[in-house]
Design an enzyme around this catalytic site. Structure first.
Site, PDB file in Angstrom:
ATOM      1  N   CYS A 186     -28.065  57.732  18.655  1.00 33.17           N
ATOM      2  CA  CYS A 186     -27.133  58.433  19.545  1.00 33.17           C
ATOM      3  C   CYS A 186     -26.651  59.789  19.034  1.00 33.17           C
ATOM      4  O   CYS A 186     -26.863  60.799  19.696  1.00 33.17           O
ATOM      5  CB  CYS A 186     -25.934  57.533  19.839  1.00 33.17           C
ATOM      6  SG  CYS A 186     -26.397  56.133  20.859  1.00 33.17           S
ATOM      7  N   LYS A 243     -29.220  62.819  18.808  1.00 33.37           N
ATOM      8  CA  LYS A 243     -29.780  63.273  20.094  1.00 33.37           C
ATOM      9  C   LYS A 243     -28.676  63.752  21.039  1.00 33.37           C
ATOM     10  O   LYS A 243     -28.880  64.687  21.813  1.00 33.37           O
ATOM     11  CB  LYS A 243     -30.632  62.167  20.726  1.00 33.37           C
ATOM     12  CG  LYS A 243     -29.898  61.185  21.596  1.00 33.37           C
ATOM     13  CD  LYS A 243     -30.858  60.281  22.367  1.00 33.37           C
ATOM     14  CE  LYS A 243     -30.124  59.099  22.983  1.00 33.37           C
ATOM     15  NZ  LYS A 243     -29.052  59.422  23.917  1.00 33.37           N
ATOM     16  N   ARG A 296     -33.819  54.335  13.876  1.00 33.75           N
ATOM     17  CA  ARG A 296     -33.972  55.640  14.508  1.00 33.75           C
ATOM     18  C   ARG A 296     -33.147  56.700  13.759  1.00 33.75           C
ATOM     19  O   ARG A 296     -31.950  56.520  13.548  1.00 33.75           O
ATOM     20  CB  ARG A 296     -33.562  55.561  15.989  1.00 33.75           C
ATOM     21  CG  ARG A 296     -34.591  54.783  16.810  1.00 33.75           C
ATOM     22  CD  ARG A 296     -34.201  54.665  18.266  1.00 33.75           C
ATOM     23  NE  ARG A 296     -33.207  53.639  18.504  1.00 33.75           N
ATOM     24  CZ  ARG A 296     -32.832  53.232  19.728  1.00 33.75           C
ATOM     25  NH1 ARG A 296     -33.363  53.770  20.796  1.00 33.75           N
ATOM     26  NH2 ARG A 296     -31.916  52.288  19.865  1.00 33.75           N
TER      27      ARG A 296
HETATM   28  N1  LIG Z   1     -27.998  52.260  21.205  1.00 36.54           N
HETATM   29  C1  LIG Z   1     -26.716  52.551  21.294  1.00 36.54           C
HETATM   30  O1  LIG Z   1     -25.916  52.269  20.399  1.00 36.54           O
HETATM   31  C2  LIG Z   1     -26.164  53.238  22.527  1.00 36.54           C
HETATM   32  C3  LIG Z   1     -24.774  53.286  22.731  1.00 36.54           C
HETATM   33  C4  LIG Z   1     -24.283  53.905  23.872  1.00 36.54           C
HETATM   34  C5  LIG Z   1     -25.169  54.501  24.768  1.00 36.54           C
HETATM   35  N2  LIG Z   1     -26.514  54.466  24.519  1.00 36.54           N
HETATM   36  C6  LIG Z   1     -27.408  55.066  25.510  1.00 36.54           C
HETATM   37  O2  LIG Z   1     -27.983  54.024  26.299  1.00 36.54           O
HETATM   38  C7  LIG Z   1     -29.316  54.369  26.681  1.00 36.54           C
HETATM   39  C8  LIG Z   1     -30.275  53.289  26.203  1.00 36.54           C
HETATM   40  O3  LIG Z   1     -30.259  53.266  24.796  1.00 36.54           O
HETATM   41  P1  LIG Z   1     -30.887  52.061  23.959  1.00 36.54           P
HETATM   42  O4  LIG Z   1     -30.563  52.295  22.534  1.00 36.54           O
HETATM   43  O5  LIG Z   1     -30.512  50.777  24.605  1.00 36.54           O
HETATM   44  O6  LIG Z   1     -32.458  52.353  24.224  1.00 36.54           O
HETATM   45  P2  LIG Z   1     -33.708  51.399  23.927  1.00 36.54           P
HETATM   46  O7  LIG Z   1     -34.838  52.309  23.648  1.00 36.54           O
HETATM   47  O8  LIG Z   1     -33.328  50.364  22.938  1.00 36.54           O
HETATM   48  O9  LIG Z   1     -33.956  50.657  25.324  1.00 36.54           O
HETATM   49  C9  LIG Z   1     -34.424  51.264  26.486  1.00 36.54           C
HETATM   50  C10 LIG Z   1     -35.306  50.256  27.217  1.00 36.54           C
HETATM   51  O10 LIG Z   1     -35.614  50.750  28.517  1.00 36.54           O
HETATM   52  C11 LIG Z   1     -36.937  50.338  28.838  1.00 36.54           C
HETATM   53  N3  LIG Z   1     -37.433  51.141  29.957  1.00 36.54           N
HETATM   54  C12 LIG Z   1     -37.841  52.427  29.955  1.00 36.54           C
HETATM   55  N4  LIG Z   1     -38.166  52.820  31.195  1.00 36.54           N
HETATM   56  C13 LIG Z   1     -37.952  51.777  32.016  1.00 36.54           C
HETATM   57  C14 LIG Z   1     -38.078  51.575  33.425  1.00 36.54           C
HETATM   58  N5  LIG Z   1     -38.483  52.551  34.246  1.00 36.54           N
HETATM   59  N6  LIG Z   1     -37.785  50.366  33.931  1.00 36.54           N
HETATM   60  C15 LIG Z   1     -37.360  49.367  33.117  1.00 36.54           C
HETATM   61  N7  LIG Z   1     -37.202  49.500  31.788  1.00 36.54           N
HETATM   62  C16 LIG Z   1     -37.490  50.690  31.231  1.00 36.54           C
HETATM   63  C17 LIG Z   1     -37.678  50.500  27.526  1.00 36.54           C
HETATM   64  O11 LIG Z   1     -38.883  49.749  27.511  1.00 36.54           O
HETATM   65  C18 LIG Z   1     -36.641  49.985  26.533  1.00 36.54           C
HETATM   66  O12 LIG Z   1     -36.773  48.603  26.298  1.00 36.54           O
HETATM   67  C19 LIG Z   1     -29.579  55.748  26.070  1.00 36.54           C
HETATM   68  O13 LIG Z   1     -29.269  56.727  27.016  1.00 36.54           O
HETATM   69  C20 LIG Z   1     -28.588  55.806  24.929  1.00 36.54           C
HETATM   70  O14 LIG Z   1     -28.232  57.112  24.599  1.00 36.54           O
HETATM   71  C21 LIG Z   1     -27.026  53.835  23.439  1.00 36.54           C
END
Ligand SMILES: NC(=O)c1ccc[n+]([C@@H]2O[C@H](COP(=O)([O-])OP(=O)(O)OC[C@H]3O[C@@H](n4cnc5c(N)ncnc54)[C@H](O)[C@@H]3O)[C@@H](O)[C@H]2O)c1
Length: 468
Positions: free
Chosen positions: A270, A273, A338
């Protein structure tokens, strides 16, 4: 309530599991068949304390399902959360391809009024693009279903994600100012009511401000870290202890204690990026965000600080040197690799000819995959990196121990055993876990981040002075 989560990663899986835990009927979609198979076979693709238990409970109760079936997922939820990744594009802006693909899928298949909730971290204006994408699909189909797009950014912390989701500090909800926006607001209020029993934590606002809030929060936290790292490096030079300084300023309620730890730089999926994406939003709108430019530059440099201290101690050429590394994940209680500082550090050591024996309590599989990718072009370096099963196994023949992640298990080791196991009793601590004076008394050469020795220890002639 019937909920669909599009994207079953860290955020989507936690959101889906927690919403199912409180009684909702949740459908988690992902395009990654392997991930869905793991979940359907009772496994879990990520390490997150407490998550497995609630997934198992909700699956057994029939309230949580995992699938790659897009049509079924769109049909299922009256509320469709988009929780897909928003990785950085080449120019640093958030890549919205996954978000817009999810929106397109929803528009293509929706069969009644839907509330689409952007939970992914997305730049200001993305809800509008999601709205336009869905509207274009509906027009193409000649369909007239109503819908509303809501912004509901997620603030959970990996490693404490379930706890954060279940007991949020705040729930930010951005809704449109029209009839469908009002309808969406009522549904979101009902969905989150169980999290607001003690007092209402929800902050309603316009969609753009909600989108902005998430970036502002992460940018502020990253700023605090870079601020402390920059001061820590100065503390090293002037002979002050950044830990004492941290306590000294944290006690001011206007400042507070959180996120003031100096260390080896921030990483994770997070902060890096999101800081970059906000800088890019600034430049697209004619604003140079000078503070955030500096936050990023300081962090990039900080990821090199341990290497700098190591080469000052052992020289630039590290051939024939072996280093034990404790901690690989970007922070404790997660297996997320990451942008982990351990990746920069270990690559730097290997490039200088060193051998590395690496250990992490939970991220070994993720680390193997990450380093296989990082070192794909350097088989010779890869051969000098080994992964060991315990922290103790990393130590024999090591010229120094390097601590990169502040796992609890590293906080109070048996220092005598540690000193005996290392070839030379040298510790580089990228997380400031130990007391410099006590380490010297224990016979270690101890290098931390911004921690000068207490003067009485430094004055003792028989002790080697290893400042900062
Ligand atoms: N990881 C964190 O701590 C955190 C905290 C707050 C916000 N976020 C935000 O949340 C979002 C997700 O982050 P994350 O860490 O969970 O990502 P991640 O990469 O762990 O998960 C994303 C998932 O989405 C799936 N995906 C992609 N395209 C798709 C589609 N069209 N249909 C269905 N599934 C699809 C991928 O296969 C993957 O499993 C990002 O924008 C991130 O910035 C993350």
């Amino acid at each position: 309530m019937k909920i669909t989560i599009v994207g079953t990663g860290y955020v989507g899986l936690v959101t889906g599991a927690c919403l199912a835990e409180i009684g909702n009927d949740v459908f988690c979609l992902d395009v990654d068949q392997k991930k869905i198979d793991v979940l359907n076979n009772g496994g879990i693709p990520i390490h997150e304390p407490g998550l497995k238990e609630i997934i198992d409970r909700s699956r057994a109760a029939g309230r949580l399902q995992f699938s790659t079936d897009v049509e079924a997922s769109v049909a299922h939820g009256d509320i469709q959360f988009i929780a897909v990744g928003t990785p950085p594009s080449e120019d640093g802006s958030a890549d919205l391809n996954y978000v817009l693909a999810a929106a397109r899928d929803i528009g293509r298949h929706m069969n009644g009024f839907k509330i689409i909730v952007d939970k992914s971290t997305v730049p200001v204006g993305t809800a509008q693009r999601v709205r336009d994408t869905i509207a274009a699909e509906l027009t193409r189909r000649g369909a007239k279903q109503g819908f509303s797009v809501v912004s509901n950014p997620e603030f959970l912390k990996e490693g404490a994600a379930v706890e954060d989701f279940m007991r949020p500090d705040r729930i930010v909800i951005g809704v449109e100012a029209d009839d469908s926006g009002n309808r969406a607001r009522e549904s979101m209020k009902r969905l989150y009511a169980p999290f607001n029993r003690n007092h209402d934590r929800t902050l309603y606002m316009d969609v753009r401000s909600a989108e902005f809030t998430k970036y502002a929060a992460n940018a502020m936290l990253a700023t605090r870290i870079s601020f402390m790292n920059e001061l820590a490096n100065l503390a090293d030079s002037v002979g002050a202890d950044i830990e004492a300084v941290r306590r000294g300023i944290g006690s001011d309620p206007r400042i507070g204690y959180h996120f003031l730890y100096a260390g080896a730089g921030y990483g994770g999926s997070c902060f890096p990026k999101d800081v970059r994406a906000l800088i890019q939003t600034g430049s697209e709108n004619g604003h140079t965000l000078r503070i955030l430019d500096a936050v990023e530059a300081v962090n990039d440099a900080q990821k090199q600080v341990l290497i700098k201290k190591i080469t000052e101690r052992f020289g630039e050429d590290l051939t024939d040197r072996t280093f034990a590394v404790w901690g690989l994940a970007f922070k404790p209680n997660t297996d997320d690799m990451r942008e982990a500082p351990s990746r920069t550090l270990i690559r730097g050591l290997l490039e200088r000819g060193a051998r590395v024996k690496a250990y992490d309590p939970v991220s070994m599989d993720a680390a193997r995959a990450a380093f296989a990718e990082d070192l794909a072009d350097a088989p010779d370096a890869q051969a000098r990196l080994s992964f060991v099963r315990t922290e103790g196994e990393a130590l024999p023949n090591a010229d120094a121990l390097l601590i990169v992640t502040e796992w609890k298990a590293f906080k109070s080791p048996d220092f005598n055993a540690l000193r005996e196991a290392l070839k030379t009793p040298v510790v580089f601590d990228g997380r400031n876990l130990y007391e410099p004076g006590a380490m010297l008394e224990n016979g270690f050469e101890y290098y931390a981040i911004g921690r000068a020795l207490p003067p009485e220890a430094a004055r003792r002639p028989q002790l080697r002075v290893a400042q900062g």
